[in-house]
Design a protein around this motif. Structure first.
Motif, PDB file in Angstrom:
ATOM      1  N   ARG A 201       2.809   1.511 -13.418  1.00  0.00           N
ATOM      2  CA  ARG A 201       2.833   0.044 -13.350  1.00  0.00           C
ATOM      3  C   ARG A 201       4.192  -0.489 -12.915  1.00  0.00           C
ATOM      4  NH1 ARG A 201       1.845  -0.823 -19.811  1.00  0.00           N
ATOM      5  NH2 ARG A 201       3.636   0.385 -20.549  1.00  0.00           N
ATOM      6  N   VAL A 202       5.273   0.202 -13.285  1.00  0.00           N
ATOM      7  CA  VAL A 202       6.596  -0.246 -12.860  1.00  0.00           C
ATOM      8  C   VAL A 202       6.715  -0.159 -11.341  1.00  0.00           C
ATOM      9  CG1 VAL A 202       9.066   0.213 -12.990  1.00  0.00           C
ATOM     10  CG2 VAL A 202       7.661   0.373 -15.042  1.00  0.00           C
ATOM     11  N   GLY A 203       6.259   0.937 -10.762  1.00  0.00           N
ATOM     12  CA  GLY A 203       6.296   1.072  -9.305  1.00  0.00           C
ATOM     13  C   GLY A 203       5.394   0.084  -8.601  1.00  0.00           C
ATOM     14  N   ILE A 204       4.242  -0.218  -9.210  1.00  0.00           N
ATOM     15  CA  ILE A 204       3.328  -1.196  -8.609  1.00  0.00           C
ATOM     16  C   ILE A 204       3.986  -2.575  -8.570  1.00  0.00           C
ATOM     17  CG2 ILE A 204       1.132  -2.398  -8.913  1.00  0.00           C
ATOM     18  CD1 ILE A 204       0.003   0.159 -10.117  1.00  0.00           C
ATOM     19  N   VAL A 205       4.621  -2.963  -9.663  1.00  0.00           N
ATOM     20  CA  VAL A 205       5.305  -4.261  -9.695  1.00  0.00           C
ATOM     21  C   VAL A 205       6.414  -4.298  -8.646  1.00  0.00           C
ATOM     22  CG1 VAL A 205       6.759  -5.772 -11.090  1.00  0.00           C
ATOM     23  CG2 VAL A 205       4.748  -4.711 -12.099  1.00  0.00           C
TER      24      VAL A 205
ATOM     25  N   THR B 229       0.820  -1.205   0.000  1.00  0.00           N
ATOM     26  CA  THR B 229       0.000   0.000   0.000  1.00  0.00           C
ATOM     27  C   THR B 229       0.855   1.255   0.000  1.00  0.00           C
ATOM     28  OG1 THR B 229      -1.777  -1.152   1.188  1.00  0.00           O
ATOM     29  CG2 THR B 229      -1.794   1.253   1.236  1.00  0.00           C
ATOM     30  N   ALA B 230       1.889   1.289   0.839  1.00  0.00           N
ATOM     31  CA  ALA B 230       2.744   2.473   0.927  1.00  0.00           C
ATOM     32  C   ALA B 230       3.442   2.759  -0.403  1.00  0.00           C
ATOM     33  CB  ALA B 230       3.775   2.287   2.035  1.00  0.00           C
ATOM     34  N   VAL B 231       3.948   1.710  -1.052  1.00  0.00           N
ATOM     35  CA  VAL B 231       4.623   1.902  -2.336  1.00  0.00           C
ATOM     36  C   VAL B 231       3.628   2.372  -3.394  1.00  0.00           C
ATOM     37  CG1 VAL B 231       5.897   0.758  -4.180  1.00  0.00           C
ATOM     38  CG2 VAL B 231       6.443   0.249  -1.800  1.00  0.00           C
ATOM     39  N   CYS B 232       2.470   1.723  -3.472  1.00  0.00           N
ATOM     40  CA  CYS B 232       1.470   2.111  -4.473  1.00  0.00           C
ATOM     41  C   CYS B 232       0.980   3.536  -4.238  1.00  0.00           C
ATOM     42  CB  CYS B 232       0.296   1.127  -4.440  1.00  0.00           C
ATOM     43  SG  CYS B 232       0.698  -0.532  -5.038  1.00  0.00           S
ATOM     44  N   ARG B 233       0.768   3.917  -3.002  1.00  0.00           N
ATOM     45  CA  ARG B 233       0.325   5.289  -2.718  1.00  0.00           C
ATOM     46  C   ARG B 233       1.367   6.304  -3.163  1.00  0.00           C
ATOM     47  NH1 ARG B 233       0.385   7.070   3.344  1.00  0.00           N
ATOM     48  NH2 ARG B 233       2.580   6.900   2.756  1.00  0.00           N
ATOM     49  N   ASP B 234       2.631   6.010  -2.872  1.00  0.00           N
ATOM     50  CA  ASP B 234       3.696   6.949  -3.243  1.00  0.00           C
ATOM     51  C   ASP B 234       3.822   7.082  -4.756  1.00  0.00           C
ATOM     52  OD1 ASP B 234       4.231   7.398  -0.587  1.00  0.00           O
ATOM     53  OD2 ASP B 234       5.904   5.986  -0.478  1.00  0.00           O
ATOM     54  N   VAL B 235       3.713   5.965  -5.485  1.00  0.00           N
ATOM     55  CA  VAL B 235       3.852   6.062  -6.937  1.00  0.00           C
ATOM     56  C   VAL B 235       2.605   6.682  -7.570  1.00  0.00           C
ATOM     57  CG1 VAL B 235       5.492   4.160  -7.057  1.00  0.00           C
ATOM     58  CG2 VAL B 235       3.053   3.686  -7.316  1.00  0.00           C
TER      59      VAL B 235
END
Length: 309
Positions: free
Chosen positions: A216-220, A178-184
């Motif tokens: 999508r790169v950040g989500i992966v 969640t933290a990574v997806c929110r930031d990207v």
């Protein structure tokens, strides 16, 4: 000027030495695992990976059950956690009122700071009885008439097992993803979303056609970060998986993972072969993690190349 160049050379040397130190430590761990697990592979050969039997009394060891448990629990955990994490991140960046964004974001990040043993204790004494009394009986009765799923969700409802440990793992990896997806998601240029809204797109369409493709790169990357945490988690899984060295068609049956097996039995390992088998399990987990990270890098490279073209 000479002093500045000297300082730059020193800085470059220090950073380069730090990078090489990481590689040296990684190599030392790898060769230590090979040396420690050599006797097990020498004794059992490739059958160590393909055999389910784990009997310390007769000194017959096989890693198939822990490998199966590690992969299955991590896969189920990611199937549960990733859609929820992306949904939370979309809500925080696109729909949540400004007054609630920071409190909800802090609450999610606090979940990442809870020690894994706390998740394990909570899972054993609170979540497992809830699964045994309510969730597992409902799943058994729901999928009983379905030909394939009736074996996947077969009873009896123990409470503990692979499914329960997968739920606990999903709770543990959720804040990371969640933290990574929110930031990207927050890096998406507002002009792109405003243009989509100006064309009459709804929020769902903006997220589907603008936000997710752009990030999508950040989500992966966030998903792979969570998967790495799930593969190596030890204490929480040890509490709720049941620690049974067997493979069952039902995901509600007890099982074990590589990390849980090592944590449970390393202090009790008597004899060189027993100890070597546990170290060999660590080497297998090392390879599984390496393969997952390698595939993630290949996927990211393909996504970046596709985005560039």
């Amino acid at each position: 000027m000479e002093a500045l160049r000297r300082g730059d050379r020193i800085f470059r040397s220090l950073t380069q030495a730090s990078a090489f130190l990481v590689l040296a430590l990684l190599g030392a761990i790898f060769f230590s695992l090979i040396a420690g697990g050599f006797e097990a592979f020498k004794t059992f050969g490739f059958s160590f990976i393909t055999t389910e039997v784990w009997n310390p009394v007769t000194e017959q060891f096989g890693a198939l059950a822990p490998i199966y448990g590690t992969i299955i629990t991590s896969a189920i955990a990611m199937l549960i956690a990733v859609p929820i994490s992306i949904g939370i991140a979309v809500f925080l960046t696109e729909l949540c009122p400004m007054a609630l964004r920071r409190p909800i974001g802090i609450a999610i990040e606090l979940l990442a700071g809870i020690p894994s043993i706390i998740y394990g204790i909570w899972g054993l004494f609170i979540f497992a009885p809830f699964m045994q009394q309510y969730v597992q009986p409902a799943l058994i009765s729901m999928f009983k008439p379905v030909p394939v799923l009736n074996n996947l969700f077969a009873g009896p409802p123990y409470g503990i097992g692979i499914l329960t440990s997968a739920f606990i793992l999903a709770m543990m990896v959720l804040p990371f993803v969640t933290a990574v997806c929110r930031d990207v998601f927050e890096t998406v240029p507002p002009v792109l979303k405003e243009a989509a809204y100006g064309m009459g797109c709804t929020t769902r369409e903006v997220v589907r056609t603008v936000v997710i493709p752009y990030t999508r790169v950040g989500i992966v990357g966030g998903v792979m970060l969570g998967l790495g945490r799930a593969l190596g988690e030890t204490m929480a899984v040890t509490f709720v998986i049941g620690n049974a060295h067997r493979i069952s068609a039902s995901i509600m049956a007890p099982g074990t993972t590589i990390s849980a097996t090592i944590a449970n039995e390393f202090t009790e390992a008597v004899g060189d072969l027993y100890t070597s088998s546990l170290i060999a399990l660590g080497l297998i987990l090392f390879f599984i993690t390496f393969i997952v990270l390698g595939l993630a890098q290949l996927m990211l490279m393909r996504l970046e190349k596709k985005a560039g073209t």
